[in-house]
Design a protein around this motif. Sequence first.
Motif, mmCIF file in Angstrom:
data_model
loop_
_atom_site.group_PDB
_atom_site.id
_atom_site.type_symbol
_atom_site.label_atom_id
_atom_site.label_comp_id
_atom_site.label_asym_id
_atom_site.label_seq_id
_atom_site.Cartn_x
_atom_site.Cartn_y
_atom_site.Cartn_z
ATOM 1 N N MET A 265 50.679 62.829 9.530
ATOM 2 C CA MET A 265 49.340 62.829 10.109
ATOM 3 C C MET A 265 48.284 63.133 9.057
ATOM 4 O O MET A 265 47.237 62.473 8.980
ATOM 5 C CB MET A 265 49.278 63.848 11.252
ATOM 6 C CG MET A 265 47.915 63.895 11.949
ATOM 7 S SD MET A 265 47.448 62.275 12.625
ATOM 8 C CE MET A 265 48.744 62.062 13.860
ATOM 9 N N SER B 38 56.281 64.999 10.316
ATOM 10 C CA SER B 38 55.258 64.460 11.214
ATOM 11 C C SER B 38 53.880 65.024 10.875
ATOM 12 O O SER B 38 52.879 64.295 10.877
ATOM 13 C CB SER B 38 55.621 64.787 12.666
ATOM 14 O OG SER B 38 56.824 64.168 13.037
ATOM 15 N N SER C 126 53.546 55.474 15.082
ATOM 16 C CA SER C 126 52.326 55.894 14.402
ATOM 17 C C SER C 126 52.154 55.165 13.081
ATOM 18 O O SER C 126 53.054 55.131 12.252
ATOM 19 C CB SER C 126 52.370 57.410 14.153
ATOM 20 O OG SER C 126 51.312 57.816 13.345
ATOM 21 N N GLY D 111 50.278 56.276 10.870
ATOM 22 C CA GLY D 111 50.271 57.348 9.882
ATOM 23 C C GLY D 111 51.663 57.678 9.389
ATOM 24 O O GLY D 111 51.835 58.053 8.228
#
Length: 371
Positions: free
Chosen positions: A186, A182, A13, A15
């Motif tokens: 995000m 996490s 990711s 992010g």
Amino acid sequence: MNSVDTHPLIGYSFGDELFQNRRLMRHGPPPLRGAMRILSRVSGRRMRLREPSVRVRENAVEELEERQNFWAYSKPAIILDLLWNLVFVIVGFTVLGLSVEEKPLVPIRVWVVGYILLCVVHVGCVVAQYRRRREEGDAGSGEVGWGSIGSESSGSGGNVGGYGGEHGLADDDTSITASLESAISMFSFIWWSIGFYWVLNGGQTLLSSSPRLYWLCVSFLVFDVTFIIVYVAASCLVGIAICCFLPCIIGILCAVTDQDGATEEEIDGLPKFKFRRVGDSEKVNGEVQAFEGFMIECDTNAPTERPISLVDAECCICLSVYENGAELRELPCLHHFHCTCIDKWLYINATCPMCKFNILKPHDRREIGQV
């Protein structure tokens, strides 16, 4: 072999990196292992990397990630990380104070406050994880378990980072921490995207009405992007180095790190062989023709010759074909390498670089993983 890596380079990711960019590459980077695997597959035809050689390089990447995880949670790295974020917070509040009279067309001031809060949350997460690791190390066997990468943790192959592997509570804490990070990652990515959109959409108008806030936001955004680019590029360079120059990487680790693997006495206790290449006259015989040469055991009164096929007559670490008279070292798992290559590896990690068999632990021969 460990389970398949769940964080390939293509799937990680963006992010996550935006939140972890202030961690100084703290969390065992997904791009490093993924980059090495992709490069090994892409260059496989030219370099003719066989599956055992690729496996050795994947295990070397795991070893490097474990050590990186330790270095990233060392006191100098923690202090630098905290100072880094403190500078972000001070600069952010200073510019906010100097730009009280500015009236931006978009709520960019709110975005700056949110960015500063993310820095503060990150500092809290780092301090909490650092203290937890130190407490787990103090509660261990008298060693600093959170900061040591011994042969035992490396040999198990299931505990990247070397902590919390034997305690369910620690595993739960780690899982909760990972889930929290996490979620923050995000949110950080969404927040970064909002700021990027506002700055890009505001353009010259935002620059004219709120120059200080504009340049502060641009500085934060450019810093994040620059760090990610450098981070991924460095991972790719390390992946290339591991694919093509693995002996150099092992030599550097052996020189700059403490001994975490086997001792010289333990390494010297492993059987040593000399390679004898089959001559052209010997290849006339159909039975010998299938072999490239023989391994002849050294330091014994009755040396025996063991045939080696053409496929196995190569060191999976340096990718060099065994030359006549080359000194080889055979591990209890029956995998063999150049002495100069495997001795340095065993000095930093007492496991076979191909199958991860721990040479310091007694195992039944039937339990030795043959790959």
